[in-house]
Design an enzyme around this catalytic site. Structure first.
Site, short mmCIF file in Angstrom:
data_model
loop_
_atom_site.label_atom_id
_atom_site.label_comp_id
_atom_site.label_asym_id
_atom_site.label_seq_id
_atom_site.Cartn_x
_atom_site.Cartn_y
_atom_site.Cartn_z
N GLY A 226 21.46 -3.90 -19.32
CA GLY A 226 21.33 -5.23 -18.72
C GLY A 226 20.65 -6.21 -19.63
O GLY A 226 21.04 -7.38 -19.70
N GLU A 245 20.33 -6.75 -12.21
CA GLU A 245 19.40 -5.80 -11.61
C GLU A 245 19.27 -4.65 -12.60
O GLU A 245 20.23 -3.94 -12.86
CB GLU A 245 19.93 -5.31 -10.27
CG GLU A 245 19.01 -4.31 -9.60
CD GLU A 245 19.66 -3.64 -8.40
OE1 GLU A 245 19.48 -2.42 -8.22
OE2 GLU A 245 20.36 -4.34 -7.63
N CYS A 282 18.73 2.74 -6.54
CA CYS A 282 17.89 1.83 -7.31
C CYS A 282 16.56 1.57 -6.62
O CYS A 282 15.62 1.09 -7.25
CB CYS A 282 18.63 0.50 -7.54
SG CYS A 282 19.26 -0.26 -6.03
N GLU A 375 10.90 4.03 -14.75
CA GLU A 375 11.85 4.68 -13.85
C GLU A 375 12.49 5.90 -14.51
O GLU A 375 12.87 5.86 -15.68
CB GLU A 375 12.94 3.68 -13.44
CG GLU A 375 13.99 4.26 -12.52
CD GLU A 375 15.13 3.29 -12.25
OE1 GLU A 375 15.90 3.55 -11.31
OE2 GLU A 375 15.26 2.28 -12.97
#
Length: 509
Positions: A226, A245, A282, A375
């Protein structure tokens, strides 16, 4: 040079199933974008757009069995999960059809001349118009809801913007099938095929964001991918909005009182949320602050039992499986980190869920444990045990932006003893959705929904779920002193379309 083949791959075995397409060349991307650009006028009629969106939902439902079978073959997400996701996607399309018909998204404002104002106000008439061609980058983990027929596509079409989707390599065959369904729906309303374009290939994705006729982009995926596209969008001779996102840790804070009051319920609820969909959501809770002491021990015990009973599952592809195994191994090897239930390989093609624990003090300051604040995609979470409130706050202060932040409160704290409101205010700067005594997995498609958050959760302040997602693909324009005969009907005094609007300072509905 021959075009690179695009293969459908079975994630359960890692084997290629069939070639479904070829990667688009630069010339082919150009042709698809130009076809989309040429479809703008055909999408201008709101009545046609709304009917198209409803028909698209109908056609997807009619093709459900074949689509679910194709989706499961490429994602291993299972018929139950995929059936629910397709239903959500159809609901979303119909919701945007209703928004288009209502017309409030146009934000019509009319101010008549007022010579007594300082400075004087001329005749001003304002509303919103579509940006143009929107590039949509499909997600791996939601082959319907965040892919070809998903929220970015639905909201862009609702705004009157043609769409070109860059298919995700994890489900190319499904992408082709869904595109055909949407084009069939478009044809039923006289819309050209170019209103919904589809391209495959990594290079095609870069060509797409750089194309001068692309006016905006929507993306759901990794921080690395992204950010590269975001930078490319900003580096163009004419930069365009990039609504990405990228990644989210989705922290959860469990107060000592909440742990003492309902340790088992919180522990089992956490297990269900972090393992849902094999941890590939997510909004999976990736960091949980749990108090030290007996109350927190009870929560960890309940979490251990629930996670231990979770069956191994298949991730979306073997690249993600390798990244998961590497990621959990690196985290588990850090000093002070323990694995009450060790996450890792569950078999040749599966992974087992687990969680790690660490003293919160090791996360409160910059250092080698920073990896635990990133993450890790898959069925794993980090439980940080804090000794006091100051320690928990120190960890929260180090967190980047998130899609969600959750606080688990006791009954007394939730009733308004002051403590609950204080924690809610502390979490608000961290995320776009703040939950109390719930779990972040599951994002309702509703007018009030916000699915976004401070960077790196998203690259803008907008939402990709809910009615206001349409705002990403519009820009305001105001006409000053223009005779009504020259203006679109949306801006006529008589309001022939019956639109909600603000007229000389009064809100009319």
């Amino acid at each position: 040079m021959a075009a690179a083949p695009v293969w459908s791959v079975d994630p359960r075995t890692g084997k290629q199933r069939e070639q479904v397409a070829v990667a688009a060349t630069g010339q082919e991307v150009d042709a698809v974008v130009r076809a989309a650009h040429a479809a703008r006028d055909a999408l201008a009629d709101r009545t046609v757009r709304a009917a198209f969106l409803r028909t698209a939902a109908d056609e997807l439902e009619a093709a459900r069995d074949g689509l679910i079978e194709a989706a499961d073959a490429e994602t291993a997400l299972g018929p139950v999960r995929l059936t629910g996701e397709l239903a959500r996607t159809c609901y979303q399309l119909r919701s945007f059809a209703g928004i288009v018909e209502e017309g409030a998204f146009l934000d019509v404002v009319i101010d008549h001349p007022d010579g007594t104002a300082t400075p004087p106000v001329p005749d001003l008439r304002r509303y919103k118009v579509p940006l143009g061609v929107v590039a949509v980058y499909a997600a791996s983990n939601f082959p319907f809801a965040f892919s070809v027929p998903g929220g970015d596509t639905a909201s862009a079409l609702a705004a009157g913007c043609p769409v070109v989707v860059k298919a995700h390599p994890d489900h190319p065959a499904l992408s082709e099938l869904v595109a055909k369904v949407l084009r069939r729906a478009a044809a039923r309303h006289g819309l050209p095929e170019g209103a919904l374009g589809l391209v495959h290939g990594f290079d095609a994705g870069l060509e797409l964001i750089r194309h001068p006729l692309v006016a905006a982009a929507g993306f759901t995926g990794s921080v690395r991918g992204g950010r590269a596209l975001f930078d490319a969008a900003a580096a163009r001779p004419v930069p365009v909005p990039f609504h990405g996102e990228l990644g989210s840790l989705n922290p959860v804070l469990v107060t000592e009182a909440a742990a003492a009051e309902r340790a088992e319920a919180v522990g089992t609820g956490l297990a269900g949320s972090m393992t849902l969909g094999v941890g590939q959501f997510c909004v999976k809770p990736g960091l949980v602050l749990v108090p030290s002491g007996a109350a927190g021990d009870g929560l960890v015990k309940a979490l251990t039992e629930a996670v231990s009973d979770t069956e191994a599952g298949v991730l979306l592809d073997h690249r993600m499986r390798d990244a998961f195994l590497t990621g959990v191994a690196e985290r588990a090897a850090l000093p002070g980190v323990e694995s009450p239930v060790t996450p890792g390989a569950g078999g040749e093609h599966t992974v087992g869920a687990g969680f790690l624990t660490v003293p919160a003090a090791r996360l409160a300051a910059e250092g080698e444990h920073d990896l635990l604040l990133e993450e890790c995609f898959g069925p794993v979470t980090v439980v940080a045990r804090y000794t006091d409130e100051a320690e928990a706050r120190a960890v929260l202060a180090r967190l980047p932006g998130n899609l969600t932040a959750t606080v688990q409160l006791s009954e007394e704290e939730a009733a308004g003893d002051g403590r609950g409101a204080e924690l809610l205010a502390e979490l608000t700067p961290l995320a776009g959705r703040v939950l109390v005594n719930g779990w972040p997995t599951g994002v309702a498609v509703a007018p009030a929904q916000h699915h976004g958050g401070p960077y790196p959760a998203t690259t803008s302040t907008s939402t990709s779920v809910g009615g206001t997602a349409i705002e990403r693909w519009l820009r305001p324009v105001v006409y000053q002193g223009a005779p009504e005969a020259l203006l679109p009907p949306e801006l006529h005094d008589a309001n022939p379309l019956g639109l909600p609007r603000r007229y000389d300072g009064r809100l009319e509905r």
